[in-house]
Write a protein that holds these residues in place. Sequence first.
Motif, PDB file in Angstrom:
ATOM      1  N   GLU A 151     -36.306  88.381 -47.221  1.00 23.10           N
ATOM      2  CA  GLU A 151     -35.591  87.409 -47.507  1.00 23.10           C
ATOM      3  C   GLU A 151     -36.674  86.039 -48.113  1.00 23.10           C
ATOM      4  O   GLU A 151     -36.428  85.421 -49.378  1.00 23.10           O
ATOM      5  N   LEU A 152     -37.503  85.285 -47.543  1.00 26.10           N
ATOM      6  CA  LEU A 152     -37.742  85.082 -48.050  1.00 26.10           C
ATOM      7  C   LEU A 152     -38.192  84.872 -48.856  1.00 26.10           C
ATOM      8  O   LEU A 152     -39.081  83.936 -50.406  1.00 26.10           O
ATOM      9  N   TYR A 153     -38.913  86.040 -48.990  1.00 26.36           N
ATOM     10  CA  TYR A 153     -40.065  85.971 -50.269  1.00 26.36           C
ATOM     11  C   TYR A 153     -39.325  86.079 -51.854  1.00 26.36           C
ATOM     12  O   TYR A 153     -40.023  85.509 -52.711  1.00 26.36           O
ATOM     13  N   GLN A 154     -37.848  86.850 -51.437  1.00 26.39           N
ATOM     14  CA  GLN A 154     -37.305  86.888 -52.826  1.00 26.39           C
ATOM     15  C   GLN A 154     -36.721  85.269 -53.408  1.00 26.39           C
ATOM     16  O   GLN A 154     -36.027  85.694 -54.411  1.00 26.39           O
ATOM     17  N   GLN A 155     -35.949  84.887 -52.340  1.00 28.66           N
ATOM     18  CA  GLN A 155     -35.687  83.415 -52.638  1.00 28.66           C
ATOM     19  C   GLN A 155     -36.574  82.455 -52.348  1.00 28.66           C
ATOM     20  O   GLN A 155     -36.739  81.752 -54.202  1.00 28.66           O
TER      21      GLN A 155
ATOM     22  N   GLN B  28     -30.814  83.525 -55.169  1.00 26.95           N
ATOM     23  CA  GLN B  28     -31.337  83.735 -54.000  1.00 26.95           C
ATOM     24  C   GLN B  28     -30.710  84.385 -52.647  1.00 26.95           C
ATOM     25  O   GLN B  28     -29.169  84.640 -52.585  1.00 26.95           O
ATOM     26  N   PRO B  29     -30.502  85.911 -52.307  1.00 25.56           N
ATOM     27  CA  PRO B  29     -30.300  86.374 -51.080  1.00 25.56           C
ATOM     28  C   PRO B  29     -30.017  85.276 -50.018  1.00 25.56           C
ATOM     29  O   PRO B  29     -31.543  84.458 -50.049  1.00 25.56           O
ATOM     30  N   GLN B  30     -28.929  85.376 -49.760  1.00 25.10           N
ATOM     31  CA  GLN B  30     -28.776  85.232 -48.534  1.00 25.10           C
ATOM     32  C   GLN B  30     -28.524  86.077 -46.701  1.00 25.10           C
ATOM     33  O   GLN B  30     -27.432  85.284 -46.228  1.00 25.10           O
TER      34      GLN B  30
ATOM     35  N   PHE C 125     -30.323  84.374 -43.143  1.00 30.53           N
ATOM     36  CA  PHE C 125     -30.489  83.353 -42.941  1.00 30.53           C
ATOM     37  C   PHE C 125     -29.586  82.626 -43.606  1.00 30.53           C
ATOM     38  O   PHE C 125     -28.636  81.743 -42.844  1.00 30.53           O
ATOM     39  N   GLY C 126     -28.518  82.988 -44.210  1.00 32.98           N
ATOM     40  CA  GLY C 126     -26.834  82.976 -44.104  1.00 32.98           C
ATOM     41  C   GLY C 126     -26.792  81.134 -45.540  1.00 32.98           C
ATOM     42  O   GLY C 126     -25.803  80.783 -45.581  1.00 32.98           O
TER      43      GLY C 126
ATOM     44  N   GLY D  85     -25.204  83.221 -31.280  1.00 31.81           N
ATOM     45  CA  GLY D  85     -25.281  84.021 -30.999  1.00 31.81           C
ATOM     46  C   GLY D  85     -25.663  85.031 -32.418  1.00 31.81           C
ATOM     47  O   GLY D  85     -25.374  86.206 -33.253  1.00 31.81           O
ATOM     48  N   THR D  86     -24.953  83.910 -33.349  1.00 32.08           N
ATOM     49  CA  THR D  86     -25.318  83.773 -34.848  1.00 32.08           C
ATOM     50  C   THR D  86     -26.854  83.636 -35.388  1.00 32.08           C
ATOM     51  O   THR D  86     -27.670  83.776 -36.306  1.00 32.08           O
ATOM     52  N   GLU D  87     -27.951  83.179 -34.410  1.00 30.12           N
ATOM     53  CA  GLU D  87     -28.931  82.498 -34.907  1.00 30.12           C
ATOM     54  C   GLU D  87     -30.069  83.714 -35.345  1.00 30.12           C
ATOM     55  O   GLU D  87     -29.736  84.279 -34.507  1.00 30.12           O
ATOM     56  N   PRO D  88     -30.287  83.233 -36.459  1.00 26.72           N
ATOM     57  CA  PRO D  88     -31.495  84.264 -36.725  1.00 26.72           C
ATOM     58  C   PRO D  88     -32.519  84.382 -36.370  1.00 26.72           C
ATOM     59  O   PRO D  88     -32.910  83.181 -35.339  1.00 26.72           O
TER      60      PRO D  88
END
Length: 347
Positions: free
Chosen positions: A178-182, A192-194, A197-198, A214-217
Amino acid sequence: MAARKAAAGRAAAHVALFDAGTLTGKGIKELLVSRSFPTASVRLFATRTDPEANLTEFAGEAMLVTEPDPDALGRLDLAFFCGTPDEGARYLDWPRQRGFVGIDLTTASNGAEGVPLVNMTVNPEEVSPAPGIIATPHPIAQLVSNLLAPVVQGCGPVEAAAVVFQPASECGEGGIEELYQQTLGLLNFQDQPQRIFGRQLAFNLIPASIYGSGTEPGGARRRHLEQEVRKVARGDYRLSLQVVLAPVFHGHAALLHLVLPPGVSKDALLGCYSDSDEVTLGRPGEPATPVERAGQPGVRIGVIDPGGSPSTYWIWAVSDNLVSGTALNAVRIAETLLERGLAGDAS
């Protein structure tokens, strides 16, 4: 597959990897091979198998990844749990029920009563070959406990506060992708996909505290991390942690602020690390960033600066989490288990 065993007289363990296709699982496989861990057999499992991607390899030999069945495990001495916390929680009862040791890298068992939390650099005495679970710290807790434990033993800190910069790889291959695609999307003026990481991580910094508990990446729950560090490094001091998601693919970086007892000098602080094999001090001017330490083992301290008042200091440290993270810690636990009498076939 043919058994991979060490020299004559050394035990070889029957080993399984649960969720072997994860980034952590792949790291375990590579380390077992590179460190010549003696295996009598190896089996690879996945919580959810993909019929189109269930063929992999171990030590150059083709292997199938299958769904685990507690009634069909066969002979098993040692297992690595490598998936998400939810996936790891499914298997926590299996080791004691089936008579093997499970090394949990998922953090699912890290707060459980009676489960040892082991950082092999700090508290290897907690390793026991008795059937059951051994937990490994969250990668951030492992890094911070590596930095704090020598100071606790040598100087007795009054207070410690750390800001840790978490790489995308703590979210597995999905986070790296995802970081690469962003990054590509931003450079090419595209969306950018999220999903992971949202929000935008590329060219950005995100405090983990903005996510709901409870939702922290990457599972970067501040209170849980503080509890893990205290459980491993022990000592009587105030501790506070903050986590920032950073746009780097792998490699942790930490800023650690220490308040030491009055009169403790910088030389005394440096002396705390003189006997450490895991934490090394960089020479003046020597690079110490995640990029420059990529592929290098251990934790490197790049800078120790005065903190603005007597006996206070800032420490900047970096570590490649794919080389010296929880995967290596888990394999070192497995090696110690064999040394301490884990059941296994004689070679």
